[in-house]
Scaffold this motif. Structure first.
Motif, PDB file in Angstrom:
ATOM      1  N   ILE A   1      48.655  19.215 137.646  1.00 48.25           N
ATOM      2  CA  ILE A   1      48.958  18.353 136.490  1.00 48.25           C
ATOM      3  C   ILE A   1      49.411  18.846 135.165  1.00 48.25           C
ATOM      4  CG2 ILE A   1      47.778  16.136 135.312  1.00 48.25           C
ATOM      5  CD1 ILE A   1      45.876  15.904 137.785  1.00 48.25           C
ATOM      6  N   ASP A   2      50.377  18.280 134.677  1.00 47.39           N
ATOM      7  CA  ASP A   2      50.939  18.702 133.434  1.00 47.39           C
ATOM      8  C   ASP A   2      50.097  18.214 132.277  1.00 47.39           C
ATOM      9  OD1 ASP A   2      52.206  19.761 131.230  1.00 47.39           O
ATOM     10  OD2 ASP A   2      54.011  18.150 131.435  1.00 47.39           O
ATOM     11  N   ARG A   3      49.247  19.330 131.582  1.00 48.69           N
ATOM     12  CA  ARG A   3      48.382  18.910 130.536  1.00 48.69           C
ATOM     13  C   ARG A   3      49.001  18.103 129.384  1.00 48.69           C
ATOM     14  NH1 ARG A   3      45.753  20.635 134.376  1.00 48.69           N
ATOM     15  NH2 ARG A   3      44.011  21.802 134.234  1.00 48.69           N
ATOM     16  N   ASN A   4      50.332  18.213 129.145  1.00 53.50           N
ATOM     17  CA  ASN A   4      51.176  17.403 128.270  1.00 53.50           C
ATOM     18  C   ASN A   4      51.044  16.192 128.295  1.00 53.50           C
ATOM     19  OD1 ASN A   4      51.504  19.979 126.770  1.00 53.50           O
ATOM     20  ND2 ASN A   4      53.526  20.380 127.954  1.00 53.50           N
ATOM     21  N   GLN A   5      50.962  15.586 129.628  1.00 52.32           N
ATOM     22  CA  GLN A   5      50.767  14.165 129.763  1.00 52.32           C
ATOM     23  C   GLN A   5      49.493  13.762 129.881  1.00 52.32           C
ATOM     24  OE1 GLN A   5      53.389  12.875 133.040  1.00 52.32           O
ATOM     25  NE2 GLN A   5      54.188  15.169 133.284  1.00 52.32           N
ATOM     26  N   VAL A   6      48.468  14.378 129.675  1.00 53.07           N
ATOM     27  CA  VAL A   6      47.039  14.077 129.519  1.00 53.07           C
ATOM     28  C   VAL A   6      46.402  14.165 128.025  1.00 53.07           C
ATOM     29  CG1 VAL A   6      44.698  14.441 130.582  1.00 53.07           C
ATOM     30  CG2 VAL A   6      46.709  15.083 131.951  1.00 53.07           C
TER      31      VAL A   6
ATOM     32  N   GLY B   1      24.931  16.443 115.133  1.00 50.35           N
ATOM     33  CA  GLY B   1      24.083  15.790 115.817  1.00 50.35           C
ATOM     34  C   GLY B   1      24.730  14.799 117.034  1.00 50.35           C
ATOM     35  N   ASN B   2      25.990  14.537 116.903  1.00 49.80           N
ATOM     36  CA  ASN B   2      26.662  13.797 117.915  1.00 49.80           C
ATOM     37  C   ASN B   2      26.594  14.585 119.171  1.00 49.80           C
ATOM     38  OD1 ASN B   2      27.232  11.984 115.829  1.00 49.80           O
ATOM     39  ND2 ASN B   2      29.298  12.432 115.664  1.00 49.80           N
ATOM     40  N   LEU B   3      26.533  13.562 120.266  1.00 51.51           N
ATOM     41  CA  LEU B   3      26.535  14.110 121.595  1.00 51.51           C
ATOM     42  C   LEU B   3      27.815  13.658 122.248  1.00 51.51           C
ATOM     43  CD1 LEU B   3      24.448  15.548 123.664  1.00 51.51           C
ATOM     44  CD2 LEU B   3      23.965  13.129 124.591  1.00 51.51           C
ATOM     45  N   VAL B   4      28.521  14.490 122.810  1.00 48.61           N
ATOM     46  CA  VAL B   4      29.843  14.259 123.379  1.00 48.61           C
ATOM     47  C   VAL B   4      30.104  15.222 124.636  1.00 48.61           C
ATOM     48  CG1 VAL B   4      30.929  14.299 120.983  1.00 48.61           C
ATOM     49  CG2 VAL B   4      30.885  16.430 122.051  1.00 48.61           C
ATOM     50  N   ALA B   5      30.833  14.803 125.498  1.00 52.08           N
ATOM     51  CA  ALA B   5      31.228  15.190 126.739  1.00 52.08           C
ATOM     52  C   ALA B   5      31.771  16.721 126.549  1.00 52.08           C
ATOM     53  CB  ALA B   5      32.300  14.430 127.691  1.00 52.08           C
ATOM     54  N   MET B   6      31.510  17.565 127.544  1.00 51.77           N
ATOM     55  CA  MET B   6      31.935  18.966 127.499  1.00 51.77           C
ATOM     56  C   MET B   6      33.098  19.083 128.385  1.00 51.77           C
ATOM     57  SD  MET B   6      31.774  21.872 126.778  1.00 51.77           S
ATOM     58  CE  MET B   6      29.932  22.294 126.420  1.00 51.77           C
ATOM     59  N   CYS B   7      34.261  19.193 127.507  1.00 50.86           N
ATOM     60  CA  CYS B   7      35.691  19.275 128.377  1.00 50.86           C
ATOM     61  C   CYS B   7      36.090  20.775 128.145  1.00 50.86           C
ATOM     62  CB  CYS B   7      36.673  18.405 127.608  1.00 50.86           C
ATOM     63  SG  CYS B   7      36.533  16.636 128.066  1.00 50.86           S
ATOM     64  N   ALA B   8      35.946  21.567 129.320  1.00 48.94           N
ATOM     65  CA  ALA B   8      36.359  22.934 129.171  1.00 48.94           C
ATOM     66  C   ALA B   8      37.734  23.384 128.697  1.00 48.94           C
ATOM     67  CB  ALA B   8      36.143  23.556 130.572  1.00 48.94           C
ATOM     68  N   ASP B   9      38.582  22.553 129.270  1.00 50.59           N
ATOM     69  CA  ASP B   9      40.155  22.662 128.844  1.00 50.59           C
ATOM     70  C   ASP B   9      40.596  21.850 127.770  1.00 50.59           C
ATOM     71  OD1 ASP B   9      40.014  20.692 130.425  1.00 50.59           O
ATOM     72  OD2 ASP B   9      41.771  21.236 131.611  1.00 50.59           O
ATOM     73  N   GLY B  10      39.648  21.084 127.234  1.00 50.35           N
ATOM     74  CA  GLY B  10      40.178  20.072 126.234  1.00 50.35           C
ATOM     75  C   GLY B  10      40.638  18.720 126.712  1.00 50.35           C
ATOM     76  N   HIS B  11      41.029  18.554 128.105  1.00 54.09           N
ATOM     77  CA  HIS B  11      41.793  17.463 128.665  1.00 54.09           C
ATOM     78  C   HIS B  11      40.913  16.855 129.638  1.00 54.09           C
ATOM     79  CE1 HIS B  11      45.685  18.198 126.482  1.00 54.09           C
ATOM     80  NE2 HIS B  11      45.241  19.738 126.737  1.00 54.09           N
ATOM     81  N   PHE B  12      40.319  17.624 130.519  1.00 57.82           N
ATOM     82  CA  PHE B  12      39.463  17.070 131.568  1.00 57.82           C
ATOM     83  C   PHE B  12      37.775  17.319 131.742  1.00 57.82           C
ATOM     84  CE2 PHE B  12      43.634  17.431 133.542  1.00 57.82           C
ATOM     85  CZ  PHE B  12      43.970  16.107 134.193  1.00 57.82           C
ATOM     86  N   TRP B  13      37.218  16.514 131.916  1.00 57.23           N
ATOM     87  CA  TRP B  13      35.776  16.691 132.178  1.00 57.23           C
ATOM     88  C   TRP B  13      35.432  16.977 133.767  1.00 57.23           C
ATOM     89  CZ3 TRP B  13      31.840  14.311 135.190  1.00 57.23           C
ATOM     90  CH2 TRP B  13      30.558  14.531 134.556  1.00 57.23           C
ATOM     91  N   LEU B  14      34.732  17.875 133.979  1.00 55.87           N
ATOM     92  CA  LEU B  14      34.466  18.352 135.277  1.00 55.87           C
ATOM     93  C   LEU B  14      33.154  17.861 135.687  1.00 55.87           C
ATOM     94  CD1 LEU B  14      35.904  22.013 135.323  1.00 55.87           C
ATOM     95  CD2 LEU B  14      36.932  19.658 135.752  1.00 55.87           C
ATOM     96  N   ALA B  15      33.081  17.289 136.903  1.00 57.83           N
ATOM     97  CA  ALA B  15      31.783  16.928 137.588  1.00 57.83           C
ATOM     98  C   ALA B  15      30.893  18.248 137.971  1.00 57.83           C
ATOM     99  CB  ALA B  15      31.819  15.668 138.729  1.00 57.83           C
ATOM    100  N   PRO B  16      29.575  18.037 138.195  1.00 60.38           N
ATOM    101  CA  PRO B  16      28.932  19.053 138.518  1.00 60.38           C
ATOM    102  C   PRO B  16      29.213  19.657 139.690  1.00 60.38           C
ATOM    103  CG  PRO B  16      27.403  17.573 137.279  1.00 60.38           C
ATOM    104  CD  PRO B  16      28.785  16.916 137.759  1.00 60.38           C
TER     105      PRO B  16
ATOM    106  N   GLY C   1      40.175  12.690 133.578  1.00 59.37           N
ATOM    107  CA  GLY C   1      41.207  12.559 132.409  1.00 59.37           C
ATOM    108  C   GLY C   1      41.910  11.283 131.987  1.00 59.37           C
ATOM    109  N   SER C   2      42.703  11.222 130.787  1.00 59.21           N
ATOM    110  CA  SER C   2      43.214   9.872 130.235  1.00 59.21           C
ATOM    111  C   SER C   2      44.718  10.399 130.341  1.00 59.21           C
ATOM    112  CB  SER C   2      42.686   9.312 129.177  1.00 59.21           C
ATOM    113  OG  SER C   2      43.154   8.143 128.982  1.00 59.21           O
ATOM    114  N   ALA C   3      45.394   9.548 130.754  1.00 58.48           N
ATOM    115  CA  ALA C   3      47.155   9.742 130.803  1.00 58.48           C
ATOM    116  C   ALA C   3      47.448   9.083 129.552  1.00 58.48           C
ATOM    117  CB  ALA C   3      47.625   9.064 131.923  1.00 58.48           C
ATOM    118  N   LYS C   4      48.562   9.849 128.842  1.00 51.47           N
ATOM    119  CA  LYS C   4      48.977   9.438 127.855  1.00 51.47           C
ATOM    120  C   LYS C   4      50.107   8.355 128.065  1.00 51.47           C
ATOM    121  CE  LYS C   4      49.000  13.532 125.298  1.00 51.47           C
ATOM    122  NZ  LYS C   4      50.043  14.734 124.496  1.00 51.47           N
ATOM    123  N   VAL C   5      50.863   8.351 129.347  1.00 47.89           N
ATOM    124  CA  VAL C   5      51.553   7.328 129.781  1.00 47.89           C
ATOM    125  C   VAL C   5      51.119   6.748 131.027  1.00 47.89           C
ATOM    126  CG1 VAL C   5      53.779   6.315 130.384  1.00 47.89           C
ATOM    127  CG2 VAL C   5      53.659   8.209 128.597  1.00 47.89           C
TER     128      VAL C   5
END
Length: 1152
Positions: A221-226, A259-274, A312-316
């Motif tokens: 998946i092209d990360r530029n589209q995510v 203090g905010n709690l956010v999701a951990m995205c290793a590559d900044g684009h996708f959150w990985l399930a355990p 991940g969330s698609a730009k288009v």
């Protein structure tokens, strides 16, 4: 596009605005020129050609009309998404071409805008100011409304604009689904190759399967589209807090320095399930759009169900999802991916409470797609059938399947316009949509022709104007009608004997058993009233039960349900025949003679007839009820029931060798017979001893002695006990606490059955009465016998004639009330419920003549003889003695006075006559019971009047020589009066609380009576003991005061006599004339007392007058200090005093 999220879009509103002068202006519509261009694309002019073969021409189409006549087209609000355009096009074509209305279009991609548009707001798409006001509604219909998602906005609008808020009218036929999808080819590949069901969440468990091999890899998946995670809702602390709380996956989130709690995205684009976080090559891409739609939900599901997903969330949105074989977020109905025929991944059913708490492991809620209409639609077209019912019914009846919608969406995706697709569906499926707007006069079964003009149902189509179909009302049914126009149905009223509770019925139900209906057109049948029944269906009336019978409740279904009314009993052997139940026979509803005899019934205890306690009937004649002597003898129940071994009529007779204890039958013993023999002998011996005791106390004096007080107290007590016994013979019910006192009446009439007398003489009632009636004659004979026998004894033990007479008089005087009560027993008859009469004290002896009255004539003869000789004779003797006693005293006939000492010496001299009314009290009370045996109210009144007279008499006369005795006699009489008066409270029917109060009052009255007797006896006994111990002073409790000494009283009396002797005749006459009548009466009593008790007899007075002059000087000197004006001529005063004494002696002799 995702229409659940409100986005900005073009406005589809009317192209002209009406100005103040009535012209139409385009000034306000210039900003919307782009929207008009889009509208021209959506609905091109060439598509506006007629679609349906029988379309109504545009020139013949109508407008809606406001009250002021302003025309309006039907405003259709379009949801600007693919399915929204299609469904709106379908409804528009039908409204215009089939129903003949002009239609106009506006729309928005935001569902909430439709609510405000149909509520009449002028700027429904402006979220900051919707422009809601009193302006008319320009938009009237909306389809494919996502009702569940926008429930809050809908309810809020209902509160703000209740009169204009749109009405949600029905379901579209399919639901809106939001979820997580995979391509159908991918689903089929996994199932065909490995049997893995990817359409079910358990097929994604990485511990069991390897789902990643069916999808594109994450690296492809092209990360530029995510989009970046930082631009999505993965940065929302509240949702991440819910995720951490539900899953506990601390590695999937991180806490920022702020203090905010956010999701951990290793590559900044996708959150990985355990499950694939350690090896991202095993992750399956999950793509969504916008701001990361539903990513927080998928995080919870992936972690909870071991799903190896990378989110991940698609730009288009559409472009990337078509390029990538992944799991993706989508909704239906929608045209975007319909060509891929996506398959939804199923999760556990939606749990509302869990989602409210942030737990999103279950499926998201599905959305019900419905339709909206404006509230003022009927007001805008009052001249159209049923107030524009046709468009409303069209929208209400509109139904589409999800398959139909998806097929049309595929055609749109292939390049056809929305109008063309909608028209093609209408042309190809006339059977599906023609029922949405049918012929208004073609009614189906359950409906009937209804005229909107007359507002009523009609029976034919002769006037087709404003005809429509409506469900038949309750109370009517739908009947088929064939005419020239075809087949329809009309509503006809139900005939008598039938009913129909439901509307839209095709026939009327006949009234069931136990019900009827005598009117036509009714909704229900009526249950037969109480006293009637109906054993046939479809009846217009009920059948009445025979006379004096009824049914137990409403809706009786057969003749057998009829039974006798309460108070009646069925005596018929086969048919119902109700006879009235007499007193003592308890007959509830549906009573039967067979149940009475059997003592049980199949209907239950509440319907069992029975003899009431205290009553009796034989099994041979069960309806002829006798009233028993008391409830202990007759417990009630079936006929012929007595307590223990009692027998005879009314359970009166114990068998031989038994006696009645008052509660049960008991066998006689030898000591009982011996005890009675010994008791009778002892009674006669006591009579003999009583003679000597009275002879010893026979000294005659006007001053009351302790012995006099004791004997008088005993006389008062004995008389009052006998009076109580007579009063207890009343037929008024008494409290249960006082039932034992009722035994006094048995003692008063000497009916000693309860004391085992029957063990000695048998249980025959006649024998018992003869024995009690002979008691006083036997006592007199015994005293006479003792008198003659005593002649053989030494002189000091011999009985004298006058003392024997006095003893006989004392015995008869003491037991006179008992003797009078015994004499009247045969005359005291009470009525049984069956009409016969019994002697009150001997219920087994029937009054008059008849089967059971054999012994009554003999009993009556003995009673009358005792009444005439004993009662009337003794009263006559007492009256003679009272009248003759003064003559005997004047003649000094001491032997006669000694014979009448029992009568003469008991009261004060001036009240010696009181003995006669005192003796009459007993017969008068007994006679009252005789005359009013069966009428307790009369008993109470008569006894109250009699006792009130004696209370008045004793208070006025004060006959006893001691004040204590007068007070005790008055109190006892008053207590007796109050006791009888209180018994009136038992005459009526009392509730529980009042019955307790009345019982308490009666107990208090009895207690006060008993306490007064006890105190009287204690006082006299203590005085007697005081004198026996040597006391010489007056007993204060006898006199109720302390008396002065005789010496100073004599001195004072002599001084007053001297003053009176010195007064001249005229002065004394004037002084006496000024006295009040009571003072004159008191003076006369004083003169009488002085003349009879203080002044010596005649011989002594003559001697005293001779020596009066010698002592007069001494008297003058002793009284000189007490005389206001001393005598000036002592000698002449002495002579005058002597003359006055002689004159006074003559006057005193005349007074006497």
């Amino acid at each position: 596009m995702f229409m659940v999220v409100a986005t900005s879009g073009f406005s589809l509103s009317r192209c002209s605005v009406k100005t103040a002068d009535g012209s139409w202006s385009m000034a306000k519509f210039l900003p919307n020129i782009i929207a008009l261009a889009c509208l021209a694309w959506v609905f091109p002019k060439k598509v506006r050609a007629a679609c349906l073969p029988d379309a109504i021409p545009e020139s013949q189409r109508r407008h809606l009309s406001e009250k002021d006549g302003t025309p309006y087209p039907v405003g259709v609000w379009i949801g600007e998404w693919a399915s929204g355009y299609i469904t709106a096009s379908i409804i528009r074509i039908i409204i215009e071409e089939r129903m003949g209305y002009h239609a106009n279009y506006s729309g928005s991609p935001a569902v909430a805008d439709a609510l405000y548009a149909l509520a009449g707001c002028s700027q429904p798409k402006n979220e900051s100011d919707r422009g809601c006001g009193p302006s008319p509604t320009l938009h009237h219909l909306a389809v494919e409304y996502w009702a569940d998602t926008y429930r809050t906005e809908y309810l809020q609008l209902q509160l703000e604009r209740p009169t204009l808020a749109p009405v949600e009218i029905d379901f579209m036929g399919y639901i809106g689904q939001v979820g997580h999808f995979i391509r159908r080819e991918t689903q089929e590949q996994a199932f065909n190759q490995d049997g893995v069901a990817l359409e079910f969440y358990r097929g994604w468990n990485a511990s069991w399967h390897q789902p990643s091999k069916y999808f594109d890899s994450l690296a492809s998946i092209d990360r530029n589209q995510v989009d970046l995670c930082s631009n999505s809702l993965l940065m929302m602390t509240s949702r991440m807090e819910d995720y951490l709380r539900v899953t506990g996956d601390e590695a999937g989130v991180e806490r920022l320095p702020n203090g905010n709690l956010v999701a951990m995205c290793a590559d900044g684009h996708f959150w990985l399930a355990p499950k694939c976080r350690a090896a991202n090559s095993t992750c399956v891409p999950y793509l969504t759009g916008g701001s990361g739609w539903r990513m927080d939900e998928v995080m919870v599901k992936a972690t909870s169900f071991s799903m190896p997903l990378a989110l991940g969330s698609a730009k288009v949105y559409e472009v990337l999802l078509r390029q990538t074989n992944s799991v993706f977020f989508w909704w239906t109905p929608d045209v975007t991916f319909v060509d891929m025929m996506p398959v939804a991944v199923a999760f556990p059913d939606f749990d509302f409470n869990a989602w409210q708490a942030g737990d999103k492991r279950t499926s998201p809620a599905s959305n019900r797609l419905s339709k909206l209409v404006s509230q003022d639609l009927s007001d805008l077209a009052p001249d159209i059938a049923a107030g524009l019912a046709l468009p409303v019914e069209l929208v209400e009846n509109m139904r589409l399947s999800i398959q139909d919608v998806n097929d049309m969406l595929q055609q749109v995706q292939a390049g056809d316009s929305y109008e063309a697709v909608a028209c093609r569906w209408l042309q190809q499926n006339p059977g599906s949509w023609e029922s949405w707007a049918p012929d208004k006069s073609r009614c189906f079964a359950g409906f009937g022709l209804y005229s909107a003009g007359s507002m009523d149902f009609v029976l034919d189509r002769s006037n087709p104007v404003l005809l429509e179909c409506k469900p038949c009302r309750s109370g009517s049914y739908s009947s088929r009608l064939d005419d020239a126009s075809g087949t329809t149905h009309v509503c006809l009223p139900c005939q008598p004997g039938t009913s129909q509770p439901s509307g839209a019925a095709e026939f009327c139900e006949p009234c069931p058993l136990g019900e009827f209906q005598n009117n036509s057109g009714t909704e229900s049948c009526v249950r037969c009233p109480i006293g009637e029944y109906q054993n046939q269906k479809g009846s217009s009336s009920c059948v009445r039960c025979p006379a004096r019978s009824s049914t137990l409740g409403l809706g009786s279904q057969s003749y057998s349900d009829c039974g006798c009314l309460p108070g009646y009993i069925d005596v018929g052997p086969s048919s119902l025949s109700c006879a009235e139940c007499s007193e003592g026979l308890e007959c509830p509803a549906l009573s039967k003679l067979s149940d009475l005899l059997a003592g049980s019934t199949a209907l239950g205890e509440d319907f069992l007839p029975q003899i009431t306690p205290g009553c009796y009937s034989t099994r041979q004649k069960p309806l002829e009820v006798f009233r028993c002597k008391d409830t202990d003898r007759c417990p009630g129940g079936p006929p012929g029931t007595c307590t223990d071994t009692l027998g005879s009529v009314a359970c009166t007779t114990c068998p031989d060798g038994h006696f009645w204890t008052g509660t049960h039958s008991q066998r006689c013993s030898a000591w009982m017979r011996g005890g009675w023999v010994l008791g009778i002998l002892l009674a006669f011996m006591l009579l003999s001893l009583a003679y000597y005791a009275m002879a010893k106390m026979s000294s005659r004096t006007n001053k009351a002695t302790p012995a006099y007080a004791t004997t008088s107290a005993f006389s008062i007590t004995a008389s009052m006990v006998q009076t109580l016994g007579v009063v207890s013979m009343m037929t008024v019910k008494v409290p249960a606490q006082l039932q034992g006192i009722v035994g006094l009446r048995e003692i008063v009439v000497l009916n000693l059955e309860n004391l085992a007398l029957g063990c000695l003489i048998g249980n025959e009632s006649l024998v018992h009465y003869f024995l009690s009636a002979s008691f006083f004659p036997s006592a007199v004979c015994w005293l006479a016998l003792c008198h003659f026998v005593s002649k053989t004894l030494p002189w000091k033990y011999r009985w004298t004639t006058h003392k024997t007479r006095n003893m006989v008089g004392k015995v008869l005087q003491t037991g006179f009330e008992t003797m009078s009560a015994i004499s009247l027993v045969p005359l005291t008859c009470y009525r049984h419920p069956n009409g016969t009469y019994s002697v009150l004290q001997y219920p087994g002896v029937f009054c008059g003549s008849g089967e059971h009255a054999a012994g009554h004539p003999a009993m009556l003869a003995v009673g009358v003889l005792l009444l005439l000789v004993g009662v009337v004779g003794f009263i006559s003797v007492c009256i003679y003695i009272v009248n003759a006693a003064p003559r005997w005293a004047a003649r000094n006939e001491q032997h006669r006075l000694d014979s009448a000492q029992f009568l003469v010496d008991q009261f004060r001299l001036e009240s010696s006559w009181y003995q006669v009314p005192m003796l009459l009290r007993g017969p008068l009370l007994s006679l009252t019971i005789v005359l009013t045996t069966d009428h307790p109210p009369s008993q109470v009144i008569s006894l109250t009047m009699t006792l009130a007279a004696f209370v008045t008499l004793v208070s006025w006369a004060r006959p006893w020589k001691l004040p204590l005795l007068n007070l005790a006699d008055g109190l006892l009489s008053l207590s007796m009066l109050m006791l009888v008066a209180a018994s009136a409270l038992h005459l009526g029917v009392l509730d529980v609380s009042m019955r307790d109060f009345v019982d308490t009052v009666s107990v208090v009255m009895w207690a006060s009576l008993g306490m007064t007797m006890i105190l009287l006896l204690l006082a006299t006994a203590s005085g007697l003991c005081y004198r026996a111990l040597g006391g010489q002073r007056e007993v204060c409790c006898f006199n109720l005061q302390t008396l002065p000494l005789s010496q100073p009283l004599a001195t004072e009396l002599r001084a007053i006599a001297l003053e009176l002797a010195q007064m001249d005749q005229e002065t004394m006459c004037n002084s006496i004339a000024c006295l009040a009548v009571y003072d004159v009466r008191l003076l006369m009593k004083c003169m009488s007392l002085l003349a009879t008790e203080v002044v010596p007899d005649a011989e002594s007075r003559v001697s005293q007058r001779k020596t009066g002059a010698a002592h007069l000087g001494e008297i003058t000197e002793l009284s000189e200090k007490e005389i206001a004006e001393p005598s000036k001529a002592e000698g002449s005063s002495q002579d005058q005093s002597l003359a006055n004494l002689e004159s006074d002696d003559e006057m005193t002799q005349k007074y006497l």
